[in-house]
Design an enzyme around this catalytic site. Structure first.
Site, PDB file in Angstrom:
ATOM      1  N   GLU A  16       0.856  -1.191   0.000  1.00  0.00           N
ATOM      2  CA  GLU A  16       0.000   0.000   0.000  1.00  0.00           C
ATOM      3  C   GLU A  16       0.887   1.233   0.000  1.00  0.00           C
ATOM      4  OE1 GLU A  16      -3.565   0.012   2.436  1.00  0.00           O
ATOM      5  OE2 GLU A  16      -2.999   1.992   3.172  1.00  0.00           O
ATOM      6  N   GLY A 108     -14.000   6.033   5.275  1.00  0.00           N
ATOM      7  CA  GLY A 108     -13.084   7.149   5.517  1.00  0.00           C
ATOM      8  C   GLY A 108     -13.197   7.587   6.959  1.00  0.00           C
TER       9      GLY A 108
END
Ligand code: FAD
Length: 287
Positions: A16, A108
């Protein structure tokens, strides 16, 4: 390629990265991708700030370059809390234009200074919406120690089941430092009827400040063994880096021995650390 095809055929190794803040981010990304390519990652995922669309454009551009310029499969992170349905439709169109088939669909983090739009209250609502509007492979986050906002790990696993049923193809865990949390989470997930592949998120933490920040933000616990390392090497940057790498390798060896579906390395764009880890585990991935 949808990453589902890769998860079906092997133990997956992925990285990532985040969009660099620097002006010459393109050359930085080229450098990161070429360094990571040596280790034949199955995919690279690119994070996206929950703030809105500006950062999202950079995420898509980077993921597109990783796939089309560097020949590595990519995954775009898409936090939905601050997006309206029409924004997401626009993003899905852009992803199609770039030939990107994999989305890490997230709620989020909620920023009190920027209240969420309310059209996607949970990741599950975003996932249903994406599934209804295109043929994408969906990854989602999960939390071996429970999500920080959850009242209990039982409630969290119930919510996770709702999310998976909305159309998740693979899960990726938040980072953890104690594999026992991962093993008991995997058992709870199986009992709840969650049968998608679960990749373990591992973050080699190579400096003391980073550890303190992560513990504060994610609410993960630090086992005794890790605390001793911090205590002994925390003020010696090189020793701390090497100890952090060794600790992550140790976690990965144990996870592979326990038949983990995938290892997702949160490398914070540090390819030196990624290289050291990949060199150490190379022969284990195929075994
Ligand atoms: P959700 O699955 O929506 O869960 C959030 C909370 O709501 C949990 O407490 C859950 O138990 C609860 N909940 C869920 N559904 C329900 C329901 N139906 N009813 C009641 N409660 C419910 N953040 C970014 O901003 N950008 C990124 O690129 C990014 N990448 C990430 C990658 C991974 C692998 C992970 C694990 C996290 C990432 N995050 C990212 C962080 C993530 O956005 C936060 O952890 C966020 O707080 C939760 O996101 P989620 O998608 O897991 O939310």
């Amino acid at each position: 390629m949808k990453v589902a095809d890769i998860f079906r055929s092997k133990r997956v190794i992925s990285f990532e990265i985040y969009p660099p803040k620097r002006v010459d981010s393109e050359s930085e990304i080229n450098c990161i991708a070429e360094n990571l390519k040596k280790f034949s990652p199955d995919f690279i995922s690119v994070t996206c700030g929950a703030g809105g669309k500006g950062d999202g454009n950079k995420t898509i551009e980077i993921a597109s370059a990783i796939k089309h310029v560097h020949g590595i499969e990519s995954v775009v992170h898409l936090p939905g809390a601050n997006l309206a349905k029409r924004d997401v439709l626009g993003i899905l169109g852009e992803l199609r234009d770039h030939g990107i088939e994999n989305i890490m669909a997230l709620r989020g983090d909620i920023d009190p200074g920027n209240p969420p739009k309310g059209e996607f209250r949970y990741a599950s609502e975003l996932i249903s919406f994406i599934k209804g509007n295109g043929d994408f492979n969906i990854l989602a986050g999960c939390y071996p120690e429970g999500h920080v906002e959850s009242a209990s790990i039982i409630e969290d696993i119930r919510n996770l089941k709702i999310k998976v049923d909305a159309g998740v193809d693979q899960l990726v865990t938040q980072l953890f430092f104690d594999n026992e949390y991962f093993y008991s989470f995997r058992e709870r997930a199986a009992i709840a009827g969650i049968n998608v592949p679960i990749a373990a998120g591992i973050m080699p933490v190579v400096n003391k400040k980073q550890v303190e920040r992560i513990v504060r933000l994610c609410g993960v616990s630090l086992p005794k063994k890790y605390l001793s390392i911090l205590d002994r090497y925390g003020d010696n940057p090189v020793a701390m880096r090497d100890a952090g790498i060794a600790y992550a390798v140790d976690q990965i060896v144990d996870l592979i021995a326990h038949g983990v579906d995938g290892i997702h390395l949160y490398i914070l764009n540090n390819t030196y650390v990624a290289s050291r880890i990949c060199e150490a585990i190379d022969s284990l991935l195929a075994a």
